[in-house]
Write an enzyme that holds these catalytic residues in place. Sequence first.
Site, PDB file in Angstrom:
ATOM      1  N   ASP A   1       0.832  -1.206   0.000  1.00  0.00           N
ATOM      2  CA  ASP A   1       0.000   0.000   0.000  1.00  0.00           C
ATOM      3  C   ASP A   1       0.867   1.257   0.000  1.00  0.00           C
ATOM      4  O   ASP A   1       1.991   1.247   0.515  1.00  0.00           O
ATOM      5  CB  ASP A   1      -0.914  -0.037   1.241  1.00  0.00           C
TER       6      ASP A   1
ATOM      7  N   ASN B   1     -11.164  -2.418  -5.291  1.00  0.00           N
ATOM      8  CA  ASN B   1     -10.385  -1.453  -6.078  1.00  0.00           C
ATOM      9  C   ASN B   1     -11.051  -1.082  -7.413  1.00  0.00           C
ATOM     10  O   ASN B   1     -10.662  -0.103  -8.046  1.00  0.00           O
ATOM     11  CB  ASN B   1      -8.954  -1.950  -6.326  1.00  0.00           C
TER      12      ASN B   1
HETATM   13  C1  IPE Z   1      -5.533  -2.714  -0.169  1.00  0.00           C
HETATM   14  O1  IPE Z   1      -5.157  -1.384  -0.318  1.00  0.00           O
HETATM   15  C2  IPE Z   1      -5.530  -3.400  -1.504  1.00  0.00           C
HETATM   16  C3  IPE Z   1      -4.216  -3.579  -2.132  1.00  0.00           C
HETATM   17  C4  IPE Z   1      -3.074  -3.300  -1.596  1.00  0.00           C
HETATM   18  C5  IPE Z   1      -4.264  -4.158  -3.449  1.00  0.00           C
HETATM   19  P1  IPE Z   1      -6.258  -0.237  -0.471  1.00  0.00           P
HETATM   20  O2  IPE Z   1      -5.507   1.040  -0.595  1.00  0.00           O
HETATM   21  O3  IPE Z   1      -7.206  -0.572  -1.544  1.00  0.00           O
HETATM   22  O4  IPE Z   1      -7.037  -0.328   0.912  1.00  0.00           O
HETATM   23  P2  IPE Z   1      -7.839   0.775   1.729  1.00  0.00           P
HETATM   24  O5  IPE Z   1      -8.820   1.410   0.791  1.00  0.00           O
HETATM   25  O6  IPE Z   1      -6.832   1.762   2.232  1.00  0.00           O
HETATM   26  O7  IPE Z   1      -8.475   0.017   2.851  1.00  0.00           O
HETATM   27  C1  IPE Z   2      -1.683   0.190  -3.325  1.00  0.00           C
HETATM   28  O1  IPE Z   2      -1.426   1.553  -3.383  1.00  0.00           O
HETATM   29  C2  IPE Z   2      -1.863  -0.419  -4.687  1.00  0.00           C
HETATM   30  C3  IPE Z   2      -3.264  -0.777  -5.007  1.00  0.00           C
HETATM   31  C4  IPE Z   2      -4.265  -0.750  -4.183  1.00  0.00           C
HETATM   32  C5  IPE Z   2      -3.522  -1.218  -6.372  1.00  0.00           C
HETATM   33  P1  IPE Z   2      -2.602   2.614  -3.352  1.00  0.00           P
HETATM   34  O2  IPE Z   2      -2.991   2.934  -4.764  1.00  0.00           O
HETATM   35  O3  IPE Z   2      -3.710   2.166  -2.493  1.00  0.00           O
HETATM   36  O4  IPE Z   2      -1.873   3.868  -2.709  1.00  0.00           O
HETATM   37  P2  IPE Z   2      -2.486   4.907  -1.658  1.00  0.00           P
HETATM   38  O5  IPE Z   2      -3.039   4.116  -0.531  1.00  0.00           O
HETATM   39  O6  IPE Z   2      -3.551   5.670  -2.394  1.00  0.00           O
HETATM   40  O7  IPE Z   2      -1.340   5.751  -1.262  1.00  0.00           O
HETATM   41 MG    MG Z   3      -4.105   2.376  -0.535  1.00  0.00          MG
END
Ligand code: IPE
Ligand code: IPE
Ligand code: MG
Length: 260
Positions: free
Chosen positions: A36, A84
């Site tokens: 993340d 997502n």
């Molecule tokens: C969790 O991260 C999913 C992945 C790392 C693929 P998100 O960024 O989607 O999760 P939330 O929204 O912060 O809970």
């Molecule tokens: C994790 O990074 C990757 C996916 C969920 C695909 P994020 O895209 O959630 O990054 P933040 O949380 O917005 O920084």
């Molecule tokens: Mg995220």
Amino acid sequence: MFQKPLTEIFPEPPAGLDPSALDEARIPQHVAVIMDGNGRWAKKRALNRLKGHKAGIEAVRETIRCANDCGVRYLTIYSFSTENWKRPKEEVTGLMELFAKTMLAEVDGLHEEGVRVRTVGDISALPAETRAAFEEAWEKTRDNTGMTLNVAVNYGSRDEMLHAVRGVVGDLMATAHETGSMPEITEELFASHLYTAGQPDPELLIRTSGELRISNFLLWQIAYSEIYVTDVLWPDFNRYEFLRALLNYQARDRRFGGLK
Ligand code: IPE
Ligand code: IPE
Ligand code: MG
């Protein structure tokens, strides 16, 4: 078992981090990672979010190699959740293209290292090219005996559990039809219908970017996992951050509800 000398796996440790403190006998068999912080990494640099996802690829590459070198047997990386899809279309499309391109580019290298690539999640909903790239990687590497890499894509734990319940009900009905009696519903039967069937539960769950939540990841499998959260954003994660997580894990006292 370490696959290489520690000085090769961790050639330039930062001050204060000692790779030789790693206990070979207590390397977790299965590590799961919530990767993340790609978006925040990009935002800090005034870049488009997709640039953050691209930058995250190098961290994935390094983590896979490092885990394999350290003797981890299963690595599960959360790449795209069932939630997502809510993101803007441009980001979702960009991610799907990135998955396909990266998988095609990396599969030969992973194959040479003996890594077995699989997916966990419902890949039937992915765009055809992305799905094909994952399926080809799975097919090509299926007989490898090194680390198993589970790419969690269109993965959601609740979705996985519903999928498992349907499988369990199918089993029950088939057995009832054949024998006239209902078999017992056991943890083993349920787990045998999860995407991770046949694999040990993760001993260690890593989440980057400081968020203190599970976000629908492996809810059944992490019942007794040790959780390690680091503030490091995913594109900044590397072998030394992985080492910090392993050392932290090795210092834990795991009781599983018993006494020690
Ligand atoms: C969790 O991260 C999913 C992945 C790392 C693929 P998100 O960024 O989607 O999760 P939330 O929204 O912060 O809970
Ligand atoms: C994790 O990074 C990757 C996916 C969920 C695909 P994020 O895209 O959630 O990054 P933040 O949380 O917005 O920084
Ligand atoms: Mg995220």
